[in-house]
Design a protein around this motif. Structure first.
Motif, PDB file in Angstrom:
ATOM      1  N   ILE A 166       0.843  -1.204   0.000  1.00 36.89           N
ATOM      2  CA  ILE A 166       0.000   0.000   0.000  1.00 36.89           C
ATOM      3  C   ILE A 166       0.876   1.251   0.000  1.00 36.89           C
ATOM      4  CG2 ILE A 166      -1.658   1.352   1.350  1.00 36.89           C
ATOM      5  CD1 ILE A 166      -2.807  -1.451   2.250  1.00 36.89           C
ATOM      6  N   ALA A 167       1.875   1.282   0.884  1.00 39.02           N
ATOM      7  CA  ALA A 167       2.770   2.442   0.941  1.00 39.02           C
ATOM      8  C   ALA A 167       3.526   2.607  -0.377  1.00 39.02           C
ATOM      9  CB  ALA A 167       3.752   2.298   2.106  1.00 39.02           C
ATOM     10  N   GLY A 168       3.961   1.503  -0.967  1.00 36.53           N
ATOM     11  CA  GLY A 168       4.672   1.570  -2.244  1.00 36.53           C
ATOM     12  C   GLY A 168       3.804   2.110  -3.367  1.00 36.53           C
ATOM     13  N   THR A 169       2.542   1.742  -3.344  1.00 35.59           N
ATOM     14  CA  THR A 169       1.595   2.261  -4.337  1.00 35.59           C
ATOM     15  C   THR A 169       1.458   3.772  -4.193  1.00 35.59           C
ATOM     16  OG1 THR A 169       0.400   0.172  -4.406  1.00 35.59           O
ATOM     17  CG2 THR A 169      -0.797   2.127  -5.139  1.00 35.59           C
ATOM     18  N   LEU A 170       1.403   4.232  -2.961  1.00 37.62           N
ATOM     19  CA  LEU A 170       1.298   5.673  -2.719  1.00 37.62           C
ATOM     20  C   LEU A 170       2.592   6.394  -3.061  1.00 37.62           C
ATOM     21  CD1 LEU A 170      -0.703   5.674   0.639  1.00 37.62           C
ATOM     22  CD2 LEU A 170      -1.576   5.957  -1.695  1.00 37.62           C
ATOM     23  N   ARG A 171       3.726   5.747  -2.807  1.00 34.95           N
ATOM     24  CA  ARG A 171       5.023   6.335  -3.147  1.00 34.95           C
ATOM     25  C   ARG A 171       5.126   6.608  -4.641  1.00 34.95           C
ATOM     26  NH1 ARG A 171       7.927   1.946  -1.381  1.00 34.95           N
ATOM     27  NH2 ARG A 171       7.263   1.868   0.758  1.00 34.95           N
TER      28      ARG A 171
ATOM     29  N   GLY B  64       1.586   9.489   6.464  1.00 33.86           N
ATOM     30  CA  GLY B  64       2.380  10.700   6.302  1.00 33.86           C
ATOM     31  C   GLY B  64       2.229  11.328   4.929  1.00 33.86           C
ATOM     32  N   MET B  65       2.044  10.507   3.915  1.00 35.07           N
ATOM     33  CA  MET B  65       1.856  11.057   2.563  1.00 35.07           C
ATOM     34  C   MET B  65       0.532  11.819   2.470  1.00 35.07           C
ATOM     35  SD  MET B  65       3.421   8.148   0.062  1.00 35.07           S
ATOM     36  CE  MET B  65       3.856   6.732   1.046  1.00 35.07           C
ATOM     37  N   PHE B  66      -0.495  11.274   3.084  1.00 36.18           N
ATOM     38  CA  PHE B  66      -1.780  11.976   3.112  1.00 36.18           C
ATOM     39  C   PHE B  66      -1.664  13.271   3.924  1.00 36.18           C
ATOM     40  CE2 PHE B  66      -3.387   7.718   2.079  1.00 36.18           C
ATOM     41  CZ  PHE B  66      -4.240   8.031   1.031  1.00 36.18           C
TER      42      PHE B  66
END
Length: 156
Positions: free
Chosen positions: A81-86, A143-145
Motif C-alpha cells: 500500500i505504501a509503495g503504491t502511494l510512493r 504521512g503522505m496523506f
C-alpha cells in the motif's frame, strides 16, 4: 492442490511478483487467501500446509511460528500500500495530489481485497516487534496523506 472454496478475491489475489515462486511463496499465497477469508484465529497450521500437500511441520522450515507468517503478510500488505502511494508523482496542486493519493489507495484496496484485509485486520495478534515493523509502513502511508493536506493548508 486448490484451497477449498474460500477464495476471497478475483483472479488477482496478490500483485504479480510479490511472493517468490518456491514453497515459501506458495505458502504465503495460501496464507493470504485463508487469513483474509477466516482471520488469524480461524486458520490452523494444518489449514495452511494441507493445500500444498506438505506436513504441518513444513511451515516451521520457513517461519518460526504462525504469528511470524501472519506478521510477514501484514508487513508485505502494508508495504505494498505504501509503495503504491510512493509511486504517485508530486503535484503542485495539493488538491490534485490528495485526489491521486486517495484514488491509488482505493484502487489497491479494490484490486487486492485480500491484501487489504491483511493490512488492516487482526493487528492485535502481532508481537510488539512485528507491530513496530508494520507501523513503519502504515506511518509512511499516513504521512503522505498528511503532507498533501498540510501543503493544501499552507497554500490557502
Amino acid at each position: 492442490m486448490p484451497v477449498r472454496s474460500e477464495k476471497v478475491s478475483g483472479p488477482e489475489l496478490i500483485p504479480s511478483g510479490l511472493f517468490d515462486d518456491g514453497i515459501r511463496g506458495r505458502l504465503l499465497t495460501v496464507a493470504t487467501e485463508l487469513f483474509a477469508a477466516r482471520g488469524y484465529h480461524g486458520v490452523s497450521v494444518r489449514d495452511l500446509t494441507s493445500p500444498l500437500g506438505v506436513k504441518s511441520s513444513s511451515l516451521y522450515a520457513q517461519f518460526t511460528s504462525k504469528e511470524e507468517l501472519y506478521a510477514e503478510l501484514v508487513f508485505l500488505a502494508n508495504d505494498q500500500i505504501a509503495g503504491t502511494l510512493r509511486a504517485v508523482p508530486a503535484r503542485e496542486s495539493a488538491a490534485s495530489l490528495l485526489r491521486d493519493l486517495v484514488t491509488r489507495y482505493v484502487e489497491v484496496h479494490a484490486t487486492y481485497p485480500a491484501l487489504a484485509r491483511l493490512a488492516h485486520n487482526d493487528l492485535h495478534v502481532l508481537s510488539p516487534a512485528s507491530l513496530t515493523r508494520v507501523s513503519g509502513s502504515r506511518r509512511e502511508a499516513s504521512g503522505m496523506f498528511l503532507a498533501a493536506i498540510t501543503q493544501g493548508n499552507e497554500t490557502r
